[in-house]
Design a protein around this motif. Sequence first.
Motif, PDB file in Angstrom:
ATOM      1  N   THR A 280      11.452  10.380  -0.984  1.00 28.66           N
ATOM      2  CA  THR A 280      12.723   9.788  -1.268  1.00 28.66           C
ATOM      3  C   THR A 280      13.276  10.109  -2.281  1.00 28.66           C
ATOM      4  OG1 THR A 280      11.935   7.844  -2.560  1.00 28.66           O
ATOM      5  CG2 THR A 280      11.797   7.594  -0.210  1.00 28.66           C
TER       6      THR A 280
ATOM      7  N   ILE B 154      17.981  13.565   2.304  1.00 31.13           N
ATOM      8  CA  ILE B 154      19.423  13.541   2.965  1.00 31.13           C
ATOM      9  C   ILE B 154      20.358  14.457   2.155  1.00 31.13           C
ATOM     10  CG2 ILE B 154      21.260  11.893   3.872  1.00 31.13           C
ATOM     11  CD1 ILE B 154      19.157   9.977   4.586  1.00 31.13           C
TER      12      ILE B 154
ATOM     13  N   ALA C 124      20.856   7.415  -0.930  1.00 27.74           N
ATOM     14  CA  ALA C 124      19.856   6.777   0.161  1.00 27.74           C
ATOM     15  C   ALA C 124      18.628   7.577  -0.096  1.00 27.74           C
ATOM     16  CB  ALA C 124      20.218   6.860   1.576  1.00 27.74           C
TER      17      ALA C 124
ATOM     18  N   TYR D 278      17.487   8.210   9.274  1.00 28.81           N
ATOM     19  CA  TYR D 278      17.614   9.702   8.760  1.00 28.81           C
ATOM     20  C   TYR D 278      18.179  10.687   9.545  1.00 28.81           C
ATOM     21  CZ  TYR D 278      15.695  13.548   6.187  1.00 28.81           C
ATOM     22  OH  TYR D 278      15.557  14.917   5.472  1.00 28.81           O
TER      23      TYR D 278
ATOM     24  N   ILE E 194      10.404  -0.048  -0.764  1.00 31.93           N
ATOM     25  CA  ILE E 194      10.436   1.049  -1.688  1.00 31.93           C
ATOM     26  C   ILE E 194      12.000   1.784  -1.933  1.00 31.93           C
ATOM     27  CG2 ILE E 194       8.086   1.650  -1.434  1.00 31.93           C
ATOM     28  CD1 ILE E 194       9.692   4.081   0.478  1.00 31.93           C
ATOM     29  N   LEU E 195      12.770   1.445  -0.937  1.00 35.31           N
ATOM     30  CA  LEU E 195      14.117   1.965  -1.032  1.00 35.31           C
ATOM     31  C   LEU E 195      15.259   1.654  -1.745  1.00 35.31           C
ATOM     32  CD1 LEU E 195      14.383   2.888   2.950  1.00 35.31           C
ATOM     33  CD2 LEU E 195      13.783   4.479   1.029  1.00 35.31           C
TER      34      LEU E 195
ATOM     35  N   GLU F  53       0.914  -1.159   0.001  1.00 32.19           N
ATOM     36  CA  GLU F  53      -0.054   0.077   0.086  1.00 32.19           C
ATOM     37  C   GLU F  53       0.932   1.230   0.008  1.00 32.19           C
ATOM     38  OE1 GLU F  53      -2.963  -0.202   2.924  1.00 32.19           O
ATOM     39  OE2 GLU F  53      -3.556   1.791   2.670  1.00 32.19           O
ATOM     40  N   THR F  54       1.200   1.603  -1.312  1.00 34.04           N
ATOM     41  CA  THR F  54       1.860   2.896  -1.158  1.00 34.04           C
ATOM     42  C   THR F  54       1.746   3.738  -2.547  1.00 34.04           C
ATOM     43  OG1 THR F  54       4.217   3.732  -1.222  1.00 34.04           O
ATOM     44  CG2 THR F  54       3.822   1.988  -2.586  1.00 34.04           C
TER      45      THR F  54
ATOM     46  N   MET G 233      14.523  -1.866   9.579  1.00 31.02           N
ATOM     47  CA  MET G 233      14.911  -0.545   9.537  1.00 31.02           C
ATOM     48  C   MET G 233      14.356   0.425  10.522  1.00 31.02           C
ATOM     49  SD  MET G 233      16.467   2.413   6.700  1.00 31.02           S
ATOM     50  CE  MET G 233      14.745   2.619   5.942  1.00 31.02           C
TER      51      MET G 233
ATOM     52  N   ASN H  28      18.455   3.056  -3.493  1.00 32.50           N
ATOM     53  CA  ASN H  28      19.713   2.835  -2.608  1.00 32.50           C
ATOM     54  C   ASN H  28      20.416   1.486  -3.027  1.00 32.50           C
ATOM     55  OD1 ASN H  28      21.209   2.028  -0.651  1.00 32.50           O
ATOM     56  ND2 ASN H  28      19.936   2.992   0.929  1.00 32.50           N
TER      57      ASN H  28
ATOM     58  N   ARG I 287       6.224  -1.910   3.334  1.00 29.50           N
ATOM     59  CA  ARG I 287       6.511  -0.939   2.562  1.00 29.50           C
ATOM     60  C   ARG I 287       7.507   0.224   3.037  1.00 29.50           C
ATOM     61  NH1 ARG I 287       0.942   2.612   3.658  1.00 29.50           N
ATOM     62  NH2 ARG I 287       1.237   3.123   6.165  1.00 29.50           N
ATOM     63  N   ARG I 288       7.821  -0.066   4.246  1.00 34.15           N
ATOM     64  CA  ARG I 288       8.755   1.096   4.740  1.00 34.15           C
ATOM     65  C   ARG I 288      10.199   1.036   4.299  1.00 34.15           C
ATOM     66  NH1 ARG I 288       8.142  -0.598  10.923  1.00 34.15           N
ATOM     67  NH2 ARG I 288       8.221  -2.433   9.433  1.00 34.15           N
TER      68      ARG I 288
HETATM   69  O1  UT7 Z   1      21.367   2.909   3.035  1.00 36.36           O
HETATM   70  C1  UT7 Z   1      20.890   2.898   4.485  1.00 36.36           C
HETATM   71  C2  UT7 Z   1      20.515   4.265   4.690  1.00 36.36           C
HETATM   72  N1  UT7 Z   1      19.058   4.130   5.043  1.00 36.36           N
HETATM   73  C3  UT7 Z   1      18.562   5.481   4.860  1.00 36.36           C
HETATM   74  O2  UT7 Z   1      19.219   6.451   4.690  1.00 36.36           O
HETATM   75  C4  UT7 Z   1      16.909   5.696   5.314  1.00 36.36           C
HETATM   76  C5  UT7 Z   1      16.734   6.885   6.258  1.00 36.36           C
HETATM   77  N2  UT7 Z   1      15.317   7.115   6.219  1.00 36.36           N
HETATM   78  C6  UT7 Z   1      14.543   7.425   5.342  1.00 36.36           C
HETATM   79  O3  UT7 Z   1      14.899   7.733   4.353  1.00 36.36           O
HETATM   80  C7  UT7 Z   1      12.990   7.866   5.618  1.00 36.36           C
HETATM   81  O4  UT7 Z   1      12.942   7.904   7.072  1.00 36.36           O
HETATM   82  C8  UT7 Z   1      12.089   6.846   4.918  1.00 36.36           C
HETATM   83  C9  UT7 Z   1      12.195   7.302   3.518  1.00 36.36           C
HETATM   84  C10 UT7 Z   1      12.474   5.535   5.198  1.00 36.36           C
HETATM   85  C11 UT7 Z   1      10.730   7.178   5.440  1.00 36.36           C
HETATM   86  O5  UT7 Z   1      10.250   8.430   5.370  1.00 36.36           O
HETATM   87  P1  UT7 Z   1       9.725   9.404   6.435  1.00 36.36           P
HETATM   88  O6  UT7 Z   1       9.267  10.708   6.079  1.00 36.36           O
HETATM   89  O7  UT7 Z   1      10.698   9.267   7.627  1.00 36.36           O
HETATM   90  O8  UT7 Z   1       8.265   8.563   7.074  1.00 36.36           O
HETATM   91  P2  UT7 Z   1       7.965   7.889   8.176  1.00 36.36           P
HETATM   92  O9  UT7 Z   1       8.869   6.479   8.648  1.00 36.36           O
HETATM   93  O10 UT7 Z   1       7.663   8.992   9.419  1.00 36.36           O
HETATM   94  O11 UT7 Z   1       6.565   7.450   8.133  1.00 36.36           O
HETATM   95  C12 UT7 Z   1       5.422   8.512   7.726  1.00 36.36           C
HETATM   96  C13 UT7 Z   1       4.099   7.815   7.430  1.00 36.36           C
HETATM   97  C14 UT7 Z   1       3.679   6.829   8.178  1.00 36.36           C
HETATM   98  O12 UT7 Z   1       2.317   6.752   8.554  1.00 36.36           O
HETATM   99  P3  UT7 Z   1       1.767   7.379   9.928  1.00 36.36           P
HETATM  100  O13 UT7 Z   1       2.325   6.511  10.887  1.00 36.36           O
HETATM  101  O14 UT7 Z   1       2.151   8.672   9.780  1.00 36.36           O
HETATM  102  O15 UT7 Z   1       0.222   7.078   9.536  1.00 36.36           O
HETATM  103  C15 UT7 Z   1       4.282   5.733   7.553  1.00 36.36           C
HETATM  104  O16 UT7 Z   1       3.512   4.327   8.098  1.00 36.36           O
HETATM  105  O17 UT7 Z   1       4.115   7.237   6.146  1.00 36.36           O
HETATM  106  C16 UT7 Z   1       3.863   5.827   6.120  1.00 36.36           C
HETATM  107  N3  UT7 Z   1       4.661   5.067   5.371  1.00 36.36           N
HETATM  108  C17 UT7 Z   1       4.410   4.823   3.825  1.00 36.36           C
HETATM  109  N4  UT7 Z   1       3.265   5.453   3.168  1.00 36.36           N
HETATM  110  C18 UT7 Z   1       3.052   5.228   1.829  1.00 36.36           C
HETATM  111  C19 UT7 Z   1       6.097   4.433   5.451  1.00 36.36           C
HETATM  112  N5  UT7 Z   1       6.175   3.962   4.388  1.00 36.36           N
HETATM  113  C20 UT7 Z   1       5.383   4.231   3.527  1.00 36.36           C
HETATM  114  C21 UT7 Z   1       5.195   4.157   2.145  1.00 36.36           C
HETATM  115  N6  UT7 Z   1       4.168   4.290   1.381  1.00 36.36           N
HETATM  116  N7  UT7 Z   1       6.093   3.159   1.472  1.00 36.36           N
END
Ligand code: UT7
Length: 334
Positions: free
Chosen positions: A44, A265, A261, A228, A161-162, A34-35, A222, A289, A157-158
Amino acid sequence: MNLKQPGIGIAITGSGSAAPVHSLDNQGLSQLVETSDEWITSRTGIRERRLAAPTDSVTTIASEAARGAIAMAGLTPADLDLIILATSTADDLFGSASQIQGELGAQKAVAFDLTAACSGFVFGLVTAAQFIRTGVYQNILLIGADILSRWVDWSDRRTCILFGDGAGAVVLQANDRDRLLGFELRSDGTQNKYLNLAYVPQPKPLIDGVTIAQGGFHPITMNGQEVYRFAVRRVPEVIEKALFRANLSTEDVDWLLLHQANQRILDAVGDRLQIPADKIISNLAKYGNTSAASIPLALDEEVRQGHIQCGDTIVASGFGAGLTWGAAVFQWGR
Ligand code: UT7
């Protein structure tokens, strides 16, 4: 940097890259979890990623990237003294570098794997440099290659997608002029829990009183927000430290080459260092990534498109699981 002792400086004289042919865009991913394209692109910057087919392997994509780098350097595989494969997803837990050595026909080269997740390329660059600086080896192939699609939970989905699959390579050569100007490497195992691809043991009784563990690797987990936060705080710091060691400032940087990533960032680090957007290399929209491959893959594209020129000053920074992070400042070419 001019050296007192000739021939123990480092020059990066060739690059190459390879990515699997199959591409999965955000639309395709939204059939799986679901994305939406809108969510993934805005959070991203990633639009599509390459995925290895069952017939692909780390060895095949790494070897293809390596051939490009060796040819650009004007060498043949027989000239190589050392091959370092930075990877977290080797085809064989015993290591895949030797298979690549065999595949390339680099008879003289010793080969080993190095694991430092998304920092693997920068850690490998510094490791390779030590062998040149001590006068031991002259021609080194460094590859960053990962097939993370094997290890992603495609229902999460967390994370799913990356990530994408790919390989990038460079050749480092002994040179009278030292083009590796400074570096800084870091690890913090106390934050290891934020990003894992962990072996999970299953107790297995062998005979009375002897129980061993036989298990398997669980898919990537993760804590995105923690990783982040870690990246936007630690990456500018480590870059500033590497620049300090190189006796340079951010104004001297021609290209900021970060682990690919997340576009947010890249932008945040660029802002913090006051490096303008047109100096920040980004190809993650196409590849996602790719872990240890991301820096050399992006480097190779910029070199082959003629954007990076001989003598340009590049600051590269990798960061990720471990947690590990590091930066290296170097000038492209001889
Ligand atoms: O190489 C290793 C290095 N890794 C990284 O650098 C990753 C670093 N982190 C990130 O890039 C970001 O934290 C992510 C892209 C992984 C996530 O972005 P975010 O802005 O931190 O989102 P979040 O985890 O705070 O999630 C926000 C909302 C959540 O919903 P609620 O709880 O606010 O209702 C998530 O459930 O987005 C939801 N969500 C999604 N929605 C649609 C999380 N993944 C998805 C998705 N599609 N794929």
